[in-house]
Write an enzyme that holds these catalytic residues in place. Structure first.
Site, mmCIF file in Angstrom:
data_model
loop_
_atom_site.group_PDB
_atom_site.id
_atom_site.type_symbol
_atom_site.label_atom_id
_atom_site.label_comp_id
_atom_site.label_asym_id
_atom_site.label_seq_id
_atom_site.Cartn_x
_atom_site.Cartn_y
_atom_site.Cartn_z
ATOM 1 N N SER A 1 0.819 -1.211 0.000
ATOM 2 C CA SER A 1 0.000 0.000 0.000
ATOM 3 C C SER A 1 0.858 1.269 0.000
ATOM 4 O O SER A 1 1.589 1.524 -0.950
ATOM 5 C CB SER A 1 -0.960 -0.054 1.192
ATOM 6 N N ASP B 1 10.723 5.491 -9.610
ATOM 7 C CA ASP B 1 10.389 6.019 -10.936
ATOM 8 C C ASP B 1 11.014 7.390 -11.184
ATOM 9 O O ASP B 1 11.295 7.749 -12.329
ATOM 10 C CB ASP B 1 8.871 6.116 -11.101
ATOM 11 N N LYS C 1 -0.465 -4.403 -3.030
ATOM 12 C CA LYS C 1 -1.757 -3.842 -2.624
ATOM 13 C C LYS C 1 -1.831 -2.413 -3.143
ATOM 14 O O LYS C 1 -1.458 -1.464 -2.464
ATOM 15 C CB LYS C 1 -1.944 -3.844 -1.108
#
Length: 445
Positions: free
Chosen positions: A295, A306, A320
């Site tokens: 999460s 990224d 998740k």
């Protein structure tokens, strides 16, 4: 202090999770009554209330109906929280609660029942009374709790500050039971552990994002590490299952000067949810994850990865990547239901496969879980568990001759909140993270 992240979409964010008002665009009451199945539910309720052999509790019946409705969806991210559980969670999320200052864990990790003390906070009420790690609960204020779960025992132990709680506990190796009368106090929840790894590497572990004070605690720990000479950082998100989305975004932004942090997608529509502001900590860093990082942990790891800000070291994360709305209900409970999913800045779905590390490192901190159970022994008989000629433990048969055994796989935490208790010799993933960090620092990343 660092400015908060910038929100590109107007939303109210909550516990991994978005808080919504208990209002709807239309009244569902008449629509509910038009269904023959709905009327059958009401008929069943009436029959049980009026004609069942024994008296029934209407709240129990209705909560059972709610739970059954949600279980029919077969969705692990959609569930009902009872009023008691919802109130306890709100206390924890605020960053403090009123209790005795101890962390509880199940004695039997197979059934999750029976409760022992995992950690006692130094200078807290339990510490002052003499409670120790490993003590297990027999009763709380006269109520037998030997077959309860940790959350059930916590509900009994917690209470208003200044009030007394009476505990009866058993200490391993001590024949007589021990009684404690403890005056409850206000306990601050610290969700950040930190230390120095050598002279120049700082270490911070975030244990949960379900703490409204998390970012403030993390920045305070970071500032302290920098004052102690930290020139690079390991951010450990292992075993962190998530929590407040807002805290996840804020933590990611603390290390980003620019760039997107997270996108969300709902019913085919993708939109930017948050992007970084210019204030940031520029320490070279790596992020450490494992299969239980989920999460908000995955949002942080994905954002830093990224944006090229940090290498991710460890195992494939849990995956998740869905968001949940939290609907406060009229009885004090909460309905938690799945509503949309998160995407990393590169628009990769977290739900699809989690975050893939740049450097694979298996988390070997815990020994293999060993569980055994049996019957037919004499009452009180001690059964040794032997594997390849080595005794790994023992179990004592109960009055009916049944016995069970399991190995504890929890690490020993520090009794000082905020202080990381590490064992580099038996933590291969952390060693690889430090080596990776030193390598990127030398390369000038």
């Amino acid at each position: 202090m660092k400015r908060r992240w910038l929100i590109a979409v107007l939303v109210v964010l909550g516990t991994g999770v978005v808080m919504v008002n208990a209002q709807f665009s239309r009244d569902y009451t008449n629509e509910f009554l038009e269904s023959s199945t709905s009327r059958a539910l009401i008929q069943s309720y009436g029959a049980l209330k009026s004609n069942y052999l024994n008296d029934v509790d209407e709240e129990t019946l209705i909560e059972g109906a709610i739970t059954g409705m949600l279980e029919a969806l077969d969705d692990p991210y959609t569930y009902y929280k009872t009023p008691t559980a919802a109130a306890r969670d709100l206390q924890d999320q605020s960053g403090s609660f009123e209790g005795i200052g101890a962390v509880l864990t199940p004695r039997n990790r197979n059934t999750e029942r029976g409760v022992e003390v995992l950690q006692v906070y130094r200078d807290g009420p339990a510490y002052g009374a003499g409670v120790e790690r490993g003590d297990f609960f027999i009763s709380v204020d006269g109520t037998d709790v030997t077959e309860m779960t940790p959350s059930e025992v916590a509900d009994l132990v917690r209470g208003p500050g200044g009030t007394e709680v009476h505990l009866v506990m058993q200490r391993p190796g001590v024949e007589e039971r021990i009684e404690f009368r403890i005056i409850r106090g206000t306990i601050q929840i610290v969700s950040v552990d930190s230390t120095m790894l050598g002279d120049d590497v700082g270490y911070i572990s975030l244990t949960t994002f379900a703490n409204m004070q998390l970012t403030d605690q993390m920045t305070a720990a970071l500032d302290s590490l920098i004052e102690r000479g930290a020139q690079s950082l390991v951010l450990d998100l292992r075993d962190n299952s998530g929590g407040f989305l807002a805290q996840g975004i804020s933590v990611a932004d603390a290390f980003l000067a620019s760039g997107d942090i997270v996108f969300n997608r709902a019913r085919g529509v993708t939109q930017r949810l948050a992007y970084a502001d210019p204030a940031w900590y520029d320490l070279p860093m790596v992020v450490l994850v494992n299969e239980y990082s989920a999460s908000a942990s995955e949002i942080v790891a994905g954002a830093l990865q990224d944006n090229g800000r940090a290498l991710v070291v460890g195992e494939q994360t849990f995956g998740k990547g869905v968001a949940q709305h939290v609907l406060p209900l009229s009885n004090g409970g909460q309905l938690v239901y799945m509503s949309f999913e998160w995407l990393t800045p590169n628009r990769n779905s977290i739900s699809a496969e989690g975050i893939t590390p740049d450097v694979i490192a298996i988390d070997d901190r815990y020994p293999q879980r060993i569980m055994a159970e049996g019957t037919g022994a004499d009452a009180g008989q001690v059964i040794e568990i032997v594997i390849d000629g080595e005794t790994v433990g023992s179990a004592t048969a109960d009055e009916e001759g049944n016995f069970e055994f399991y190995t504890a796989i929890v690490r020993t935490p520090s009794e000082v909140q905020g202080e990381a208790n590490l064992d580099l010799e038996h933590d291969n993933a952390l060693r690889i993270a430090v080596e990776t960090l030193r390598g990127t620092t030398a390369a000038g990343m």
